[in-house]
Motif scaffolding. Structure first.
Motif, PDB file in Angstrom:
ATOM      1  N   GLU A  21       0.826  -1.208   0.000  1.00  4.97           N
ATOM      2  CA  GLU A  21       0.000   0.000   0.000  1.00  4.97           C
ATOM      3  C   GLU A  21       0.862   1.261   0.000  1.00  4.97           C
ATOM      4  O   GLU A  21       0.552   2.224  -0.700  1.00  4.97           O
ATOM      5  N   LYS A  22       1.944   1.262   0.762  1.00  6.89           N
ATOM      6  CA  LYS A  22       2.852   2.423   0.799  1.00  6.89           C
ATOM      7  C   LYS A  22       3.506   2.669  -0.557  1.00  6.89           C
ATOM      8  O   LYS A  22       3.888   3.789  -0.871  1.00  6.89           O
ATOM      9  N   ASN A  23       3.652   1.623  -1.356  1.00  5.91           N
ATOM     10  CA  ASN A  23       4.299   1.735  -2.662  1.00  5.91           C
ATOM     11  C   ASN A  23       3.291   1.759  -3.810  1.00  5.91           C
ATOM     12  O   ASN A  23       3.656   1.537  -4.966  1.00  5.91           O
ATOM     13  N   SER A  24       2.036   2.018  -3.479  1.00 10.58           N
ATOM     14  CA  SER A  24       0.950   2.109  -4.468  1.00 10.58           C
ATOM     15  C   SER A  24       0.802   0.850  -5.312  1.00 10.58           C
ATOM     16  O   SER A  24       0.450   0.904  -6.488  1.00 10.58           O
ATOM     17  N   GLN A  62      -6.673   6.143 -12.760  1.00  9.19           N
ATOM     18  CA  GLN A  62      -5.737   6.984 -12.022  1.00  9.19           C
ATOM     19  C   GLN A  62      -4.883   7.812 -12.967  1.00  9.19           C
ATOM     20  O   GLN A  62      -4.588   8.962 -12.697  1.00  9.19           O
ATOM     21  N   GLU A  69      -6.006   1.376 -12.600  1.00 12.87           N
ATOM     22  CA  GLU A  69      -4.783   2.100 -12.947  1.00 12.87           C
ATOM     23  C   GLU A  69      -5.029   3.061 -14.109  1.00 12.87           C
ATOM     24  O   GLU A  69      -4.486   4.156 -14.127  1.00 12.87           O
TER      25      GLU A  69
END
Length: 89
Positions: free
Chosen positions: A39-42, A86, A83
């Motif tokens: 999650e931190k690294n998308s 986004q 994706e």
């Protein structure tokens, strides 16, 4: 994830590969950490306990079993669509 009994599996599906393959399998606190790092690294995280249960029994580096292809194709399609949204935002 709330319990030590949780599992997480990381997959990779490089272009030209015959199927996705398993890059990591984790349980309990390691599973929570794997999800946190993703999650931190998308990196997209999809929670599906049925597929995770099957995939967590496989060896790291092995292709996913054929019986999971249908559900995984839906998951990969969802991720690609998300994706694409986004990138357009």
């Amino acid at each position: 994830m709330n319990t030590a009994g949780e599992k997480a599996v990381a997959l990779k599906y490089p272009e030209g590969a015959p199927a996705p393959f398993i890059t990591a399998v984790a349980r309990g606190l390691q599973a929570e950490r794997l999800i946190e790092i993703a999650e931190k690294n998308s990196i997209p995280v999809v929670k599906n306990t049925s597929v995770t249960a099957i995939l967590s029994l496989q060896e790291i580096g092995s292709f996913v079993p054929e019986e999971t292809w249908t559900i995984l194709s839906g998951i990969f399609a969802f991720i690609l669509k998300a994706e694409g949204r986004q990138k357009n935002e």
